[in-house]
Design a protein around this motif. Structure first.
Motif, PDB file in Angstrom:
ATOM      1  N   TYR A  44       0.480  -1.186  -0.203  1.00 56.83           N
ATOM      2  CA  TYR A  44       0.116  -0.012  -0.113  1.00 56.83           C
ATOM      3  C   TYR A  44       0.817   1.482   0.091  1.00 56.83           C
ATOM      4  CZ  TYR A  44      -4.326  -2.635   0.961  1.00 56.83           C
ATOM      5  OH  TYR A  44      -5.594  -3.314   0.945  1.00 56.83           O
ATOM      6  N   LYS A 102       1.056   5.331   0.863  1.00 51.94           N
ATOM      7  CA  LYS A 102       0.074   6.471   1.626  1.00 51.94           C
ATOM      8  C   LYS A 102       0.641   7.828   1.235  1.00 51.94           C
ATOM      9  CE  LYS A 102      -1.736   7.439   6.079  1.00 51.94           C
ATOM     10  NZ  LYS A 102      -1.145   8.826   6.171  1.00 51.94           N
ATOM     11  N   ALA A 128      -2.004  12.947   5.002  1.00 49.03           N
ATOM     12  CA  ALA A 128      -3.249  13.186   5.136  1.00 49.03           C
ATOM     13  C   ALA A 128      -4.263  12.564   4.382  1.00 49.03           C
ATOM     14  CB  ALA A 128      -3.346  14.854   4.963  1.00 49.03           C
ATOM     15  N   GLU A 129      -3.936  11.305   3.924  1.00 50.57           N
ATOM     16  CA  GLU A 129      -4.700  10.536   3.041  1.00 50.57           C
ATOM     17  C   GLU A 129      -4.616   9.018   3.637  1.00 50.57           C
ATOM     18  OE1 GLU A 129      -4.217  12.810  -1.345  1.00 50.57           O
ATOM     19  OE2 GLU A 129      -4.325  10.490  -1.077  1.00 50.57           O
ATOM     20  N   GLY A 130      -5.592   8.442   3.449  1.00 53.82           N
ATOM     21  CA  GLY A 130      -5.370   7.027   3.529  1.00 53.82           C
ATOM     22  C   GLY A 130      -4.683   6.131   2.656  1.00 53.82           C
ATOM     23  N   PRO A 131      -4.318   4.813   3.188  1.00 54.94           N
ATOM     24  CA  PRO A 131      -3.608   3.791   2.268  1.00 54.94           C
ATOM     25  C   PRO A 131      -4.099   3.752   0.991  1.00 54.94           C
ATOM     26  CG  PRO A 131      -3.259   3.251   4.570  1.00 54.94           C
ATOM     27  CD  PRO A 131      -4.372   4.338   4.680  1.00 54.94           C
ATOM     28  N   PHE A 178      -4.259   0.865  -2.453  1.00 54.77           N
ATOM     29  CA  PHE A 178      -3.522  -0.204  -2.741  1.00 54.77           C
ATOM     30  C   PHE A 178      -2.662  -0.072  -4.074  1.00 54.77           C
ATOM     31  CE2 PHE A 178      -3.044  -4.830  -3.750  1.00 54.77           C
ATOM     32  CZ  PHE A 178      -3.354  -4.925  -5.192  1.00 54.77           C
ATOM     33  N   PHE A 188       3.636   0.695   2.624  1.00 54.51           N
ATOM     34  CA  PHE A 188       3.373  -0.218   3.583  1.00 54.51           C
ATOM     35  C   PHE A 188       3.447  -1.624   2.817  1.00 54.51           C
ATOM     36  CE2 PHE A 188       2.550   2.290   7.165  1.00 54.51           C
ATOM     37  CZ  PHE A 188       2.313   3.336   6.948  1.00 54.51           C
ATOM     38  N   PHE A 236      -0.048  -5.127   8.848  1.00 52.32           N
ATOM     39  CA  PHE A 236       0.617  -4.240   8.372  1.00 52.32           C
ATOM     40  C   PHE A 236       2.140  -4.204   8.801  1.00 52.32           C
ATOM     41  CE2 PHE A 236      -1.773  -1.660   5.308  1.00 52.32           C
ATOM     42  CZ  PHE A 236      -3.132  -2.208   5.498  1.00 52.32           C
ATOM     43  N   THR A 271       5.597  -1.176   9.298  1.00 52.36           N
ATOM     44  CA  THR A 271       5.689  -0.049   9.944  1.00 52.36           C
ATOM     45  C   THR A 271       5.931   1.026   8.766  1.00 52.36           C
ATOM     46  OG1 THR A 271       7.949  -0.505  10.236  1.00 52.36           O
ATOM     47  CG2 THR A 271       6.635  -0.946  12.043  1.00 52.36           C
TER      48      THR A 271
END
Lengths: 113, 115
Positions: free
Chosen positions: A36, A38, A41-44, A46, A89, A103, A105
């Motif tokens: 993933y 990222k 300020a955004e989500g991960p 795919f 990630f 996940f 780190t």
């Protein structure tokens, strides 16, 4: 107990060169792996995945390699672009039941123009 | 296609106060996840729903955290009372189902600061 490990917290690469992000896992039950990406300020989101029945999966500039005996996978980005700068990630799931994603780190990639 | 919606985006509360987060998954997605991401760490699964049933809440601190998924669609995550160490980004994600190929789609997250 960190079952998915990304030992490099950060990586800097020159634009146009190859970026290699590494991931190790300890749980031998994991058989499906995902990467993933990222942005702040955004989500991960795919990026790419690989099943344990394969040792390589390619999608455009992104290739994931899996070495089951070493419990190691890597993400190659060729050529690297400034827009690839993000946190990456590694994640893994085990078979059966409901998909539980574990996940790592994360590795912060900076692509320098 | 609309993505996973979360609100609020940011929240600052004092310790011992309570807070609630809301998530609206992608339409048709049976599986919903709540993750906690502490700065410098990867997302940690707190709870996973399949439709409106809980399938994994092994890492949810049940003395202070609770979650529900109403009618198998929207979900709320509550913390009561909050502690300083709860400061994190809370990510909601959804996926089609239980197949491994059912990749998760994430919302933008709620950044919680406990002071």
């Amino acid at each position: 107990d960190q079952q998915v490990k990304q030992n490099s917290p950060s990586l800097s690469v020159q634009e146009g060169r190859i970026s290699i992000l590494n991931c190790d896992y300890t749980n031998s039950m994991f058989d499906y792996f995902l990467w993933y990406k990222k942005y702040p300020a955004e989500g991960p989101t795919f990026l790419i995945s690989i099943s344990s029945i394969k040792d390589k999966n390619e999608d455009g500039r992104f290739t994931v390699f899996l070495n089951k005996s070493a419990k190691h996978l890597s993400l190659h980005i060729v050529p690297s672009q400034p827009g690839d700068s993000a946190v990456y990630f590694c994640a893994a799931t085990s078979p059966g039941g409901y998909q539980k994603v574990t996940f790592g780190t994360g590795t912060k990639l900076q692509v320098i123009p | 296609e609309a993505g996973v919606a979360q609100s609020p985006r940011y929240k600052i509360i004092e310790k011992r106060q309570s807070v609630a987060f809301w998530c609206n998954p992608i339409s048709g997605h049976a599986t919903l996840y709540w993750y906690q991401q502490i700065l410098g760490q990867g997302p940690k699964l707190l709870i996973q729903f399949q439709n409106n049933g809980v399938v994994d809440d092994s890492q949810l601190p049940k003395d202070r955290f609770s979650a529900e998924r109403l009618k198998g669609v929207d979900s709320t995550l509550k913390i009561q009372p909050a502690k300083l160490e709860d400061s994190a980004v809370y990510l909601c994600a959804s996926s089609l189902g239980d197949r491994q190929e059912s990749r998760a789609f994430f919302g933008q997250g709620t950044r919680l600061t406990v002071v």
